[in-house]
Scaffold this motif. Structure first.
Motif, PDB file in Angstrom:
ATOM      1  N   PRO A  22       0.829  -1.206   0.000  1.00 23.63           N
ATOM      2  CA  PRO A  22       0.000   0.000   0.000  1.00 23.63           C
ATOM      3  C   PRO A  22       0.866   1.259   0.000  1.00 23.63           C
ATOM      4  O   PRO A  22       1.781   1.377   0.816  1.00 23.63           O
ATOM      5  CB  PRO A  22      -0.796  -0.124   1.298  1.00 23.63           C
ATOM      6  CG  PRO A  22      -0.037  -1.090   2.137  1.00 23.63           C
ATOM      7  CD  PRO A  22       0.652  -2.016   1.206  1.00 23.63           C
ATOM      8  N   CYS A  23       0.587   2.179  -0.913  1.00 23.23           N
ATOM      9  CA  CYS A  23       1.375   3.419  -1.010  1.00 23.23           C
ATOM     10  C   CYS A  23       0.476   4.617  -1.242  1.00 23.23           C
ATOM     11  O   CYS A  23      -0.143   4.759  -2.300  1.00 23.23           O
ATOM     12  CB  CYS A  23       2.395   3.309  -2.149  1.00 23.23           C
ATOM     13  SG  CYS A  23       3.788   2.248  -1.734  1.00 23.23           S
ATOM     14  N   THR A  24       0.402   5.484  -0.245  1.00 28.18           N
ATOM     15  CA  THR A  24      -0.342   6.736  -0.338  1.00 28.18           C
ATOM     16  C   THR A  24       0.278   7.638  -1.393  1.00 28.18           C
ATOM     17  O   THR A  24       1.485   7.828  -1.408  1.00 28.18           O
ATOM     18  CB  THR A  24      -0.328   7.411   1.055  1.00 28.18           C
ATOM     19  OG1 THR A  24      -1.126   6.611   1.921  1.00 28.18           O
ATOM     20  CG2 THR A  24      -0.859   8.817   1.017  1.00 28.18           C
ATOM     21  N   ALA A  55      -3.656   3.639   1.414  1.00 30.68           N
ATOM     22  CA  ALA A  55      -4.526   3.685   2.584  1.00 30.68           C
ATOM     23  C   ALA A  55      -5.727   4.583   2.285  1.00 30.68           C
ATOM     24  O   ALA A  55      -5.578   5.673   1.735  1.00 30.68           O
ATOM     25  CB  ALA A  55      -3.755   4.198   3.782  1.00 30.68           C
ATOM     26  N   GLN A  97      -6.873  -1.017   1.150  1.00 32.42           N
ATOM     27  CA  GLN A  97      -6.369  -0.862   2.519  1.00 32.42           C
ATOM     28  C   GLN A  97      -7.226   0.160   3.274  1.00 32.42           C
ATOM     29  O   GLN A  97      -7.300   1.329   2.875  1.00 32.42           O
ATOM     30  CB  GLN A  97      -4.908  -0.408   2.546  1.00 32.42           C
ATOM     31  CG  GLN A  97      -4.339  -0.526   3.967  1.00 32.42           C
ATOM     32  CD  GLN A  97      -2.957   0.056   4.156  1.00 32.42           C
ATOM     33  OE1 GLN A  97      -2.693   1.173   3.708  1.00 32.42           O
ATOM     34  NE2 GLN A  97      -2.078  -0.664   4.819  1.00 32.42           N
ATOM     35  N   HIS A 174      -5.707  -1.659   7.919  1.00 29.27           N
ATOM     36  CA  HIS A 174      -4.422  -0.995   8.178  1.00 29.27           C
ATOM     37  C   HIS A 174      -4.212  -0.921   9.693  1.00 29.27           C
ATOM     38  O   HIS A 174      -4.694  -0.018  10.362  1.00 29.27           O
ATOM     39  CB  HIS A 174      -4.443   0.406   7.567  1.00 29.27           C
ATOM     40  CG  HIS A 174      -3.094   1.061   7.487  1.00 29.27           C
ATOM     41  ND1 HIS A 174      -1.991   0.589   8.162  1.00 29.27           N
ATOM     42  CD2 HIS A 174      -2.672   2.145   6.802  1.00 29.27           C
ATOM     43  CE1 HIS A 174      -0.953   1.382   7.889  1.00 29.27           C
ATOM     44  NE2 HIS A 174      -1.343   2.323   7.064  1.00 29.27           N
ATOM     45  N   ARG A 226      -2.621  -5.674   8.159  1.00 34.29           N
ATOM     46  CA  ARG A 226      -1.212  -5.258   8.140  1.00 34.29           C
ATOM     47  C   ARG A 226      -0.775  -4.763   9.518  1.00 34.29           C
ATOM     48  O   ARG A 226      -1.476  -3.966  10.155  1.00 34.29           O
ATOM     49  CB  ARG A 226      -1.008  -4.121   7.126  1.00 34.29           C
ATOM     50  CG  ARG A 226       0.462  -3.817   6.927  1.00 34.29           C
ATOM     51  CD  ARG A 226       0.718  -2.809   5.835  1.00 34.29           C
ATOM     52  NE  ARG A 226       1.925  -3.162   5.121  1.00 34.29           N
ATOM     53  CZ  ARG A 226       2.766  -2.292   4.572  1.00 34.29           C
ATOM     54  NH1 ARG A 226       2.529  -1.002   4.632  1.00 34.29           N
ATOM     55  NH2 ARG A 226       3.848  -2.710   3.961  1.00 34.29           N
ATOM     56  N   SER A 268       7.627   3.876   7.625  1.00 33.58           N
ATOM     57  CA  SER A 268       6.809   3.558   6.456  1.00 33.58           C
ATOM     58  C   SER A 268       7.273   4.373   5.262  1.00 33.58           C
ATOM     59  O   SER A 268       6.963   4.059   4.145  1.00 33.58           O
ATOM     60  CB  SER A 268       5.349   3.841   6.722  1.00 33.58           C
ATOM     61  OG  SER A 268       5.050   5.165   6.470  1.00 33.58           O
ATOM     62  N   ASN A 299       7.500  -7.422   4.063  1.00 26.73           N
ATOM     63  CA  ASN A 299       7.811  -6.213   3.297  1.00 26.73           C
ATOM     64  C   ASN A 299       8.929  -5.458   3.999  1.00 26.73           C
ATOM     65  O   ASN A 299       9.184  -5.648   5.171  1.00 26.73           O
ATOM     66  CB  ASN A 299       6.520  -5.345   3.255  1.00 26.73           C
ATOM     67  CG  ASN A 299       6.789  -3.880   2.968  1.00 26.73           C
ATOM     68  OD1 ASN A 299       6.827  -3.051   3.882  1.00 26.73           O
ATOM     69  ND2 ASN A 299       7.002  -3.559   1.714  1.00 26.73           N
ATOM     70  N   GLY A 301      12.218  -3.131   2.115  1.00 33.67           N
ATOM     71  CA  GLY A 301      13.565  -3.120   1.560  1.00 33.67           C
ATOM     72  C   GLY A 301      13.957  -4.409   0.861  1.00 33.67           C
ATOM     73  O   GLY A 301      15.133  -4.768   0.857  1.00 33.67           O
ATOM     74  N   GLY A 322       7.066  -1.740  -2.129  1.00 33.89           N
ATOM     75  CA  GLY A 322       6.526  -0.386  -2.149  1.00 33.89           C
ATOM     76  C   GLY A 322       7.204   0.457  -3.216  1.00 33.89           C
ATOM     77  O   GLY A 322       6.730   0.577  -4.351  1.00 33.89           O
ATOM     78  N   VAL A 323       8.375   0.996  -2.859  1.00 31.35           N
ATOM     79  CA  VAL A 323       9.086   1.921  -3.747  1.00 31.35           C
ATOM     80  C   VAL A 323       9.372   1.282  -5.111  1.00 31.35           C
ATOM     81  O   VAL A 323       9.161   1.912  -6.157  1.00 31.35           O
ATOM     82  CB  VAL A 323      10.389   2.381  -3.056  1.00 31.35           C
ATOM     83  CG1 VAL A 323      11.273   3.153  -4.011  1.00 31.35           C
ATOM     84  CG2 VAL A 323      10.041   3.232  -1.842  1.00 31.35           C
TER      85      VAL A 323
HETATM   86  C1  LIG Z   1       5.148   7.000  -0.969  1.00 29.54           C
HETATM   87  C2  LIG Z   1       4.840   5.980   0.076  1.00 29.54           C
HETATM   88  C3  LIG Z   1       3.547   5.871   0.568  1.00 29.54           C
HETATM   89  C4  LIG Z   1       3.230   4.886   1.516  1.00 29.54           C
HETATM   90  N1  LIG Z   1       1.927   4.765   1.938  1.00 29.54           N
HETATM   91  C5  LIG Z   1       1.577   3.719   2.734  1.00 29.54           C
HETATM   92  C6  LIG Z   1       0.197   3.452   3.013  1.00 29.54           C
HETATM   93  O1  LIG Z   1      -0.713   4.128   2.510  1.00 29.54           O
HETATM   94  N2  LIG Z   1      -0.080   2.404   3.826  1.00 29.54           N
HETATM   95  C7  LIG Z   1       0.899   1.607   4.371  1.00 29.54           C
HETATM   96  O2  LIG Z   1       0.583   0.671   5.116  1.00 29.54           O
HETATM   97  N3  LIG Z   1       2.200   1.830   4.106  1.00 29.54           N
HETATM   98  C8  LIG Z   1       2.551   2.848   3.271  1.00 29.54           C
HETATM   99  N4  LIG Z   1       3.856   3.014   2.912  1.00 29.54           N
HETATM  100  C9  LIG Z   1       4.848   2.002   3.335  1.00 29.54           C
HETATM  101  C10 LIG Z   1       5.035   0.930   2.251  1.00 29.54           C
HETATM  102  O3  LIG Z   1       3.865   0.129   2.110  1.00 29.54           O
HETATM  103  C11 LIG Z   1       6.224   0.009   2.570  1.00 29.54           C
HETATM  104  O4  LIG Z   1       6.016  -0.573   3.826  1.00 29.54           O
HETATM  105  C12 LIG Z   1       7.565   0.753   2.588  1.00 29.54           C
HETATM  106  O5  LIG Z   1       7.721   1.531   1.409  1.00 29.54           O
HETATM  107  C13 LIG Z   1       8.739  -0.240   2.693  1.00 29.54           C
HETATM  108  O6  LIG Z   1       8.704  -1.171   1.607  1.00 29.54           O
HETATM  109  P1  LIG Z   1       9.695  -1.023   0.346  1.00 29.54           P
HETATM  110  O7  LIG Z   1      11.084  -1.052   0.883  1.00 29.54           O
HETATM  111  O8  LIG Z   1       9.383  -2.179  -0.548  1.00 29.54           O
HETATM  112  O9  LIG Z   1       9.393   0.310  -0.313  1.00 29.54           O
HETATM  113  C14 LIG Z   1       4.217   4.014   1.988  1.00 29.54           C
HETATM  114  C15 LIG Z   1       5.527   4.131   1.495  1.00 29.54           C
HETATM  115  C16 LIG Z   1       5.829   5.089   0.565  1.00 29.54           C
HETATM  116  C17 LIG Z   1       7.235   5.169   0.023  1.00 29.54           C
END
Ligand SMILES: Cc1cc2nc3c(=O)[nH]c(=O)nc-3n(C[C@H](O)[C@H](O)[C@H](O)COP(=O)(O)O)c2cc1C
Length: 367
Positions: A22-24, A55, A97, A174, A226, A268, A299, A301, A322-323
């Motif tokens: 999930p990524c806002t 989310a 989410q 969430h 989550r 996050s 999840n 990194g 995520g990223v």
């Molecule tokens: C731009 C951005 C927005 C995010 N928004 C949410 C979100 O809405 N809900 C959530 O549970 N985590 C959110 N996260 C956390 C990611 O889901 C994830 O846990 C975090 O990026 C680490 O994973 P990665 O290393 O694969 O990026 C966000 C992360 C980023 C970078």
């Protein structure tokens, strides 16, 4: 078995174990509803085994960031329908989410300018981002009454039913990253002395009631949850994270949900990196593995190599990205072919339009 092999989630076979975390992205319209550009963004990522949306607040009190799409008005349900139709047309599967930010809000977001809700009147240290993108100190939240709690649990159930109306395949509660259910869970924030505070059985009550409301609304086989046992984002702390999350993980697992999603990330927001924060040892997914009877998603990194290592060791059943998934709509194809990944542009994470959202390049089509 590797990251590209299929997996059964809630009775449905997903085509691979690459999940979109999930990524806002703060790109809803002025009614806080999704629109065509959001549908394109999710459609581009439909080859990932499961998309977990950004989310999505369950009610108007649940907002704490600009332009986040909700799931409590007819316009929002219709907006999300554009998204789910686009993902389904492309053969994908999508869970929503469901979010309530609790104290991570400001009076500027709240109906009638009220104080944001929290288990206790414990403000957080960091600033809040206002609807106009300026920052303000976090206000002191209102300790929720029992009526506030009942109303909010009902709103989780309503949002679950709205998710089905909007065409989602399921929902993810969430419970991570310092938002409302996590604020109840951790004793660094929750100082209540009633049935929702004190011993862990009480601090877990809100999260479990929200999960039960969602089981009633959508069924356990369409519910993911989550958690972020290692997270310190949003000024969170707990005196005994292994005991706190061990309890809640076992209770959630007993509900036989579609999956549990236990992130190892400490923050996050990837901008803050994943260095160990002094005094707060990250708890690996493998610690929880023996307690989890349903599929376990992790999840934080992950590279392709690290993901396959976790799957081979049996520490998780699938990995959320995520990223990497923001920057690579065809992440699955890149993993399949060993192609290099696009570099992410963090300046376009939140707000704006197509740039850094729907314009990340796909691999050239070679067949
Ligand atoms: C731009 C951005 C927005 C995010 N928004 C949410 C979100 O809405 N809900 C959530 O549970 N985590 C959110 N996260 C956390 C990611 O889901 C994830 O846990 C975090 O990026 C680490 O994973 P990665 O290393 O694969 O990026 C966000 C992360 C980023 C970078």
């Amino acid at each position: 078995m590797d990251i590209l092999s299929p997996i059964d989630i809630g009775g449905r076979t997903l085509r691979n174990r690459v999940f979109f975390a999930p990524c806002t992205r703060c790109r809803a319209d002025e009614h806080l509803a999704p629109h065509a550009l959001n549908a394109l963004y999710y459609r581009q990522r439909a080859s990932m085994g499961l998309i977990i949306t950004e989310a999505t607040p369950i009610n108007s009190e649940g907002h704490g960031y600009p332009r986040t799409p909700g799931l409590y008005t007819q316009a929002q349900i219709e907006g999300w329908k554009l998204v789910t139709d686009a993902v389904h047309e492309a053969g994908g599967t999508i869970y929503c989410q469901l979010w309530h930010v609790g104290r991570v809000s400001h009076n500027a977001y709240q109906p009638a300018g009220a104080a944001p809700l929290c288990p206790s009147a414990t403000p957080r240290k960091n600033d809040v981002l206002l609807p106009d993108w300026t920052k303000a100190p976090a206000p002191t939240p209102k300790a929720m009454t029992l009526d506030d709690i009942r109303r909010t649990i009902d709103d989780y159930g309503r949002a679950g039913r709205n998710a089905l109306l909007a065409g989602f395949d399921g929902v993810e509660l969430h419970g991570a990253n310092g938002y409302l259910p996590d604020q109840f869970l951790r004793d660094g924030v929750n100082q209540r002395t009633d049935d929702y505070g004190g011993p862990i059985e009480n601090r877990a009550r809100f999260m479990l009631e929200a999960a039960h409301a969602l089981v009633d609304a959508v069924g356990a086989s369409r519910l993911g949850v989550r958690l972020s046992p290692s997270g310190v984002f949003n000024d969170m702390a707990d005196s005994n994270p292994k005991a706190t999350y061990g309890h809640v993980v076992q209770r959630l697992s007993d509900m036989n949900p579609a999956y549990l999603h236990i992130t190892e990330a400490q923050e996050s927001d990837a901008k803050h990196g994943r260095a160990t924060i002094p005094g707060y040892e990250p708890i690996p997914a493998s610690y929880f593995r023996p307690m989890v009877k349903c599929p376990l998603v992790t999840n934080g990194g992950f590279t392709l190599e690290k993901a396959n290592h976790y799957l081979r060791e049996g520490w998780a059943d699938s990995i959320a990205f995520g990223v990497a998934a923001i920057a690579n709509p065809d992440l699955v194809e890149r993993f399949r072919t060993g192609a290099p990944l696009n570099t992410v542009d963090p300046s376009t994470f939140y707000g704006g339009g197509e740039k850094g959202y729907t314009d990340y390049p796909f691999l050239p089509v070679t067949r």
